[in-house]
Motif scaffolding. Structure first.
Motif, PDB file in Angstrom:
ATOM      1  N   THR A  82       9.299   9.967  11.259  1.00  0.00           N
ATOM      2  CA  THR A  82       8.752   8.865  10.485  1.00  0.00           C
ATOM      3  C   THR A  82       9.589   8.726   9.208  1.00  0.00           C
ATOM      4  OG1 THR A  82       6.733   8.171   9.318  1.00  0.00           O
ATOM      5  CG2 THR A  82       6.894  10.504   9.751  1.00  0.00           C
ATOM      6  N   GLY A  83       9.078   8.053   8.191  1.00  0.00           N
ATOM      7  CA  GLY A  83       9.829   7.884   6.954  1.00  0.00           C
ATOM      8  C   GLY A  83       8.867   7.468   5.838  1.00  0.00           C
ATOM      9  N   GLY A  84       9.393   6.803   4.919  1.00  0.00           N
ATOM     10  CA  GLY A  84      10.355   5.723   4.838  1.00  0.00           C
ATOM     11  C   GLY A  84      10.532   5.045   6.196  1.00  0.00           C
ATOM     12  N   GLU A  85      11.640   4.354   6.337  1.00  0.00           N
ATOM     13  CA  GLU A  85      11.867   3.719   7.631  1.00  0.00           C
ATOM     14  C   GLU A  85      12.887   4.563   8.414  1.00  0.00           C
ATOM     15  OE1 GLU A  85      10.505   1.760   9.661  1.00  0.00           O
ATOM     16  OE2 GLU A  85      12.193   2.090  10.988  1.00  0.00           O
ATOM     17  N   MET A 124      -5.431   4.281   2.244  1.00  0.00           N
ATOM     18  CA  MET A 124      -5.609   5.510   1.463  1.00  0.00           C
ATOM     19  C   MET A 124      -5.040   5.276   0.066  1.00  0.00           C
ATOM     20  SD  MET A 124      -4.648   8.245   4.447  1.00  0.00           S
ATOM     21  CE  MET A 124      -4.144   7.158   5.782  1.00  0.00           C
ATOM     22  N   TYR A 148       0.823  -1.221   0.000  1.00  0.00           N
ATOM     23  CA  TYR A 148       0.000   0.000   0.000  1.00  0.00           C
ATOM     24  C   TYR A 148       0.850   1.261   0.000  1.00  0.00           C
ATOM     25  CZ  TYR A 148       0.842  -1.004   4.975  1.00  0.00           C
ATOM     26  OH  TYR A 148       1.423  -1.326   6.177  1.00  0.00           O
ATOM     27  N   ASN A 192      -3.468   5.637  -3.403  1.00  0.00           N
ATOM     28  CA  ASN A 192      -2.465   6.574  -3.929  1.00  0.00           C
ATOM     29  C   ASN A 192      -1.764   5.931  -5.112  1.00  0.00           C
ATOM     30  OD1 ASN A 192       0.495   5.618  -2.981  1.00  0.00           O
ATOM     31  ND2 ASN A 192      -1.002   5.053  -1.425  1.00  0.00           N
ATOM     32  N   GLU A 231      -7.697   3.102   7.620  1.00  0.00           N
ATOM     33  CA  GLU A 231      -8.258   2.846   6.291  1.00  0.00           C
ATOM     34  C   GLU A 231      -7.145   2.993   5.252  1.00  0.00           C
ATOM     35  OE1 GLU A 231     -12.880   4.474   6.529  1.00  0.00           O
ATOM     36  OE2 GLU A 231     -11.325   5.749   5.720  1.00  0.00           O
ATOM     37  N   PHE A 261       3.426   7.923   0.306  1.00  0.00           N
ATOM     38  CA  PHE A 261       3.439   7.846   1.773  1.00  0.00           C
ATOM     39  C   PHE A 261       4.861   7.724   2.312  1.00  0.00           C
ATOM     40  CE2 PHE A 261      -0.790   7.504   3.761  1.00  0.00           C
ATOM     41  CZ  PHE A 261      -1.541   7.743   2.635  1.00  0.00           C
ATOM     42  N   THR A 298       7.434   6.667  14.385  1.00  0.00           N
ATOM     43  CA  THR A 298       6.675   5.590  13.734  1.00  0.00           C
ATOM     44  C   THR A 298       7.665   4.712  12.982  1.00  0.00           C
ATOM     45  OG1 THR A 298       4.743   7.004  13.464  1.00  0.00           O
ATOM     46  CG2 THR A 298       4.812   5.053  12.109  1.00  0.00           C
ATOM     47  N   THR A 299       7.598   3.415  13.200  1.00  0.00           N
ATOM     48  CA  THR A 299       8.575   2.495  12.593  1.00  0.00           C
ATOM     49  C   THR A 299       7.926   1.175  12.218  1.00  0.00           C
ATOM     50  OG1 THR A 299      10.615   1.231  13.035  1.00  0.00           O
ATOM     51  CG2 THR A 299       9.268   1.756  14.934  1.00  0.00           C
ATOM     52  N   ASN A 332      -0.252   0.150  14.537  1.00  0.00           N
ATOM     53  CA  ASN A 332      -1.048   0.564  13.377  1.00  0.00           C
ATOM     54  C   ASN A 332      -1.263  -0.639  12.481  1.00  0.00           C
ATOM     55  OD1 ASN A 332      -0.953   3.279  14.100  1.00  0.00           O
ATOM     56  ND2 ASN A 332       0.807   3.733  12.796  1.00  0.00           N
ATOM     57  N   SER A 334       3.991  -0.420  12.912  1.00  0.00           N
ATOM     58  CA  SER A 334       3.080  -0.980  11.918  1.00  0.00           C
ATOM     59  C   SER A 334       3.117  -2.495  12.000  1.00  0.00           C
ATOM     60  CB  SER A 334       3.499  -0.535  10.519  1.00  0.00           C
ATOM     61  OG  SER A 334       3.540   0.871  10.483  1.00  0.00           O
TER      62      SER A 334
HETATM   63  N1  SAM Z   1       8.065   2.829   7.858  1.00  0.00           N
HETATM   64  C1  SAM Z   1       7.349   3.214   9.010  1.00  0.00           C
HETATM   65  C2  SAM Z   1       6.125   2.354   9.229  1.00  0.00           C
HETATM   66  O1  SAM Z   1       5.728   1.670   8.305  1.00  0.00           O
HETATM   67  O2  SAM Z   1       5.598   2.379  10.322  1.00  0.00           O
HETATM   68  C3  SAM Z   1       6.946   4.678   8.988  1.00  0.00           C
HETATM   69  C4  SAM Z   1       6.441   5.260   7.697  1.00  0.00           C
HETATM   70  S1  SAM Z   1       4.883   4.668   7.151  1.00  0.00           S
HETATM   71  C5  SAM Z   1       4.681   5.589   5.663  1.00  0.00           C
HETATM   72  C6  SAM Z   1       3.775   5.393   8.304  1.00  0.00           C
HETATM   73  C7  SAM Z   1       2.399   4.776   8.372  1.00  0.00           C
HETATM   74  O3  SAM Z   1       1.733   4.984   7.155  1.00  0.00           O
HETATM   75  C8  SAM Z   1       2.401   3.277   8.623  1.00  0.00           C
HETATM   76  O4  SAM Z   1       1.606   2.985   9.748  1.00  0.00           O
HETATM   77  C9  SAM Z   1       1.758   2.709   7.378  1.00  0.00           C
HETATM   78  O5  SAM Z   1       0.971   1.578   7.663  1.00  0.00           O
HETATM   79  C10 SAM Z   1       0.920   3.877   6.889  1.00  0.00           C
HETATM   80  N2  SAM Z   1       0.615   3.836   5.469  1.00  0.00           N
HETATM   81  C11 SAM Z   1       1.473   3.786   4.441  1.00  0.00           C
HETATM   82  N3  SAM Z   1       0.807   3.775   3.261  1.00  0.00           N
HETATM   83  C12 SAM Z   1      -0.510   3.825   3.571  1.00  0.00           C
HETATM   84  C13 SAM Z   1      -1.710   3.848   2.793  1.00  0.00           C
HETATM   85  N4  SAM Z   1      -1.697   3.819   1.467  1.00  0.00           N
HETATM   86  N5  SAM Z   1      -2.892   3.895   3.447  1.00  0.00           N
HETATM   87  C14 SAM Z   1      -2.935   3.925   4.811  1.00  0.00           C
HETATM   88  N6  SAM Z   1      -1.844   3.923   5.578  1.00  0.00           N
HETATM   89  C15 SAM Z   1      -0.638   3.867   4.978  1.00  0.00           C
END
Ligand code: SAM
Ligand code: SF4
Length: 325
Positions: free
Chosen positions: A66-69, A189, A27, A191, A187, A320, A95-96, A157, A119
């Motif tokens: 946050t990131g990326g990682e 999102m 995602y 993209n 939910e 994201f 957030t990791t 998450n 996550s």
């Molecule tokens: N890499 C870390 C992680 O995954 O926790 C931090 C960055 S990540 C982009 C931050 C959060 O965005 C994560 O909880 C991930 O599940 C959520 N995320 C990423 N793409 C998403 C999407 N298309 N819809 C909903 N949540 C999304």
């Protein structure tokens, strides 16, 4: 106090410290991007810190890395320490994906971090591997255990996806409850960077799964948090639902986002951004403050995930992994 063009107080800054990632979540980043931002374009921690100070002095009270990682960025604990020492009482979180967390948890705690969002989309190794693009689950579990062991407060998450992990909502909730961690279901999102075959679960479908077993009571949103909270009547356990498709989701939006190369982004959905890179590289505090003021003025009223028919709207082109979610 920082106020946006719609009268909302903005007190929350999310900083994506790198767009690189060791996962390839379906995602978020199913394929490695055609090109990464070259390393020399990344702002140093000192440069990011100059903007952090401008934001805190303006009224930001909560910062999330946050990131990326984010754990891929070297010396993240040093950056945490710098921010933490600048202002007492700041709500500083991370957030990791937790893959590298077991080794880092104690250092993060010692640097002053108190809270983590992790996550976790599945408790099954094969499903987690399918979502993340590689075998990750045992390292993620190790990371979660270590974070709890060193005394970090952890929230989980989960992004429920139809036909992939939609049967694990109650199991993930039970796993979290057993470890005194709150779970927030997010939910999916839509993209342009995600696997376009994915179908996310709508908030009401997620709640319906929970209601198959429990009676739930809606508690409401916690201040400006995007999470709408619910309590399980039978157990007292509280969980959250992050539902950007809901029409009132953006009403109390209190956040802006900064990318690793210095783009200040007013909304997760839209492409618009303004760069603070030149200002912070020159040490120009006023210049950075001016960009911040302009971004606040231009902050959109709401995202477009909340519109009724997905087919009629342009899909978000924001990645994201760049904005940090
Ligand atoms: N890499 C870390 C992680 O995954 O926790 C931090 C960055 S990540 C982009 C931050 C959060 O965005 C994560 O909880 C991930 O599940 C959520 N995320 C990423 N793409 C998403 C999407 N298309 N819809 C909903 N949540 C999304
Ligand atoms: Fe990486 Fe997090 Fe995106 Fe997954 S959601 S690809 S772990 S940045």
């Amino acid at each position: 106090m920082l106020i946006d063009g719609h009268g909302r107080e903005v007190n929350y800054l999310r900083i994506s410290v790198t767009e690189r990632c060791n996962f390839r979540c379906q995602y978020c980043m199913p394929e490695k991007p055609f090109s990464w931002v070259p390393k020399e374009n990344l702002l140093s921690f000192e440069e990011l810190f100059l903007f952090v100070k401008v934001a805190i002095d303006g009224g930001v009270t909560k910062i999330r890395l946050t990131g990326g990682e984010p754990l891929l960025r070297e010396d993240l604990d040093t950056f945490i320490k710098m921010i933490n020492e600048y202002k007492e009482g700041l709500d500083l979180a991370l957030t990791t994906n937790a893959f590298l967390l077991a080794d880092a948890a104690q250092r993060l705690k010692d640097a002053g971090l108190k809270r983590l969002n992790i996550s976790l989309d599945s408790l099954k190794a094969d499903v987690a591997a399918k979502i993340a693009g590689k075998d990750v689950l045992s390292k993620v579990f190790e990371g979660i255990d270590k974070a709890l062991e060193v005394g970090l407060k952890v929230k989980i998450n989960m992004v429920p996806l139809k036909g992939i992990n939609d049967d694990e909502i109650l199991d993930i909730m039970a796993y979290c409850e057993a470890r005194d961690m709150k779970v927030r279901f997010i939910e999916y999102m839509e993209n342009a960077h995600a696997d376009q075959a994915l179908k996310g679960m709508h908030g009401r479908e997620i709640l319906a799964k929970v209601k198959e077993k429990y009676t739930i009571k809606a508690l409401g949103r916690e201040g400006a948090s995007p999470s709408f909270n619910y309590r399980i009547e039978e157990t007292g356990y509280e969980f959250g639902l992050i539902d950007p498709h809901k029409h009132d989701f953006c009403e109390n939006c209190n956040r802006i986002r900064l990318t690793a190369e210095g783009n200040l982004i007013p909304c997760l959905y839209f492409d618009e951004a303004m760069s603070i890179a030149e200002s912070v590289k020159k040490g120009d505090i006023q210049g950075a403050a001016d960009v911040l003021a302009q971004v606040l003025k231009d902050k959109p009223k709401e995202n477009r995930w909340s519109e009724e028919e997905l087919e009629d709207r342009e899909i978000s082109k924001r990645a994201f992994y760049e904005t940090g979610g």
